[in-house]
Design an enzyme around this catalytic site. Structure first.
Site, PDB file in Angstrom:
ATOM      1  N   LYS A  21      -8.863  -6.131 -35.840  1.00  0.00           N
ATOM      2  CA  LYS A  21      -8.673  -7.463 -35.211  1.00  0.00           C
ATOM      3  C   LYS A  21      -7.815  -7.218 -34.059  1.00  0.00           C
ATOM      4  O   LYS A  21      -7.273  -6.200 -33.572  1.00  0.00           O
ATOM      5  CB  LYS A  21      -8.069  -8.505 -36.055  1.00  0.00           C
ATOM      6  N   ASP A 148      -1.793 -10.973 -42.408  1.00  0.00           N
ATOM      7  CA  ASP A 148      -2.984 -10.744 -41.701  1.00  0.00           C
ATOM      8  C   ASP A 148      -4.241 -10.593 -42.607  1.00  0.00           C
ATOM      9  O   ASP A 148      -5.325 -10.933 -42.361  1.00  0.00           O
ATOM     10  CB  ASP A 148      -2.969  -9.549 -40.719  1.00  0.00           C
TER      11      ASP A 148
END
Length: 319
Positions: A21, A148
């Site tokens: 990401k 996350d």
């Protein structure tokens, strides 16, 4: 949720891709009562991914092998922790798995490689062990393991609040968008250090009221990231940790300078706590052309580089 008999667990190889990401927006709002920072972020999956393979073990053992010898495969690895958590929640203590990791996302890079691997483990073993946990349940397990990890599980384009575990799905970014991603392979940055340093330097400007937090969240919801290319202005990239990390990590300064020189880039930023940085492009072809032009300069500076398209989905079992 219906958990099948473990004797019916899949005998074949299960494979899962674990994408990296980037942070298109990372805003540190203040401190929470639990000691973590309250964040407002836009996170985006990209087409740079680790690959994980799962097989059942007859003796109920959980083991991890990796093609990168620098990565710990012991109990502190999020893959191993995720496997043990999922087995515990299943109620079947005799379930086991042999896990192989092909590492492609750089370690300690601000790209959530470890978190994505952990999330991929939840998905892979949920399939291998025939557990049938729902997506919502898997996201709950992911939140227990790391801030996350819920995003890594859901993927695509997401607003992320709280510690990063509270997700609000965005209209998918234009599928053609891409980044040139660059990292010094000899440098890593500790995420706890970056947030600790942020507190030392900038706590005087932190917000403290939930109403103020919510006002900033709403401003982000209404930002132009909902339609990132509807205007000619560059997308408003922001990373509050960049002003903490860049002055103290020369590799980040060098990387940002070289990325700024790329023709056709819309904006440049550091991802997460660094040291990876990226330049944003309207399409993959533009990103590839810019990388080809600048790659000799990256190589001369000892930097690794990739061209990565945006990814519009999260972690899924592969056929």
């Amino acid at each position: 949720m219906s958990i099948s008999n473990p004797s019916a667990a899949s005998e074949h190889l299960v494979s899962v891709s674990a994408p990296a990401k980037i942070n298109l927006h990372l805003e540190v709002l203040g401190l929470r009562s639990d000691g973590f920072h309250e964040l407002a972020m836009v996170m985006q999956s990209i087409e740079l991914a680790d690959q994980l393979h799962f097989r059942n073990t007859a003796d109920g053992s959980i083991s991890l092998r990796c093609d990168d010898s620098s990565l710990s495969t012991a109990g502190d690895n999020l893959i191993v922790r995720a496997a043990h958590l999922l087995r515990e929640r299943s109620g079947f203590s005799d379930l086991g798995a042999a896990i192989e990791l092909q590492k492609r996302i750089p370690i300690g890079a601000g790209l959530a490689g470890g978190s994505s691997d952990g999330a991929a483990t939840l998905v892979g073993l949920n399939g291998l062990w025939n557990l049938n946990f729902s997506q919502g349940q898997l996201e709950g397990f992911a939140a227990e393991l790391g801030s996350d990890m819920p995003f890594c599980l859901a993927g695509g384009s997401q607003l992320c609040f709280g510690r990063g575990e509270r997700l609000e799905s965005l209209q998918a970014m234009k599928a053609s968008m891409a980044v040139v991603l660059v990292k010094d392979p000899s440098v890593s940055v500790s995420t706890p250090w970056a947030y600790g340093r942020c507190k030392e330097l900038f706590s005087s400007r932190y917000l403290s009221k939930e109403s103020d937090f919510e006002q900033r969240r709403q401003q982000l919801r209404e930002s132009s990231w909902l339609n990132p290319l509807r205007a000619d202005d560059p997308p408003p990239l922001r990373n509050d940790l960049q002003e903490v990390v860049a002055p103290e990590v020369s590799a980040v300064q060098t990387t940002l300078k070289l990325l700024t020189d790329l023709p056709g880039s819309l904006a440049v930023s550091m991802s997460g706590s660094g040291p990876s940085c990226f330049a944003l492009f309207a399409d993959v072809a533009s990103a590839q052309a810019a990388l080809q032009l600048q790659q000799p300069a990256f190589a001369a500076a000892g930097l690794s580089s990739w061209c990565c398209a945006f990814r519009c989905e999260g972690i899924k079992l592969e056929a």
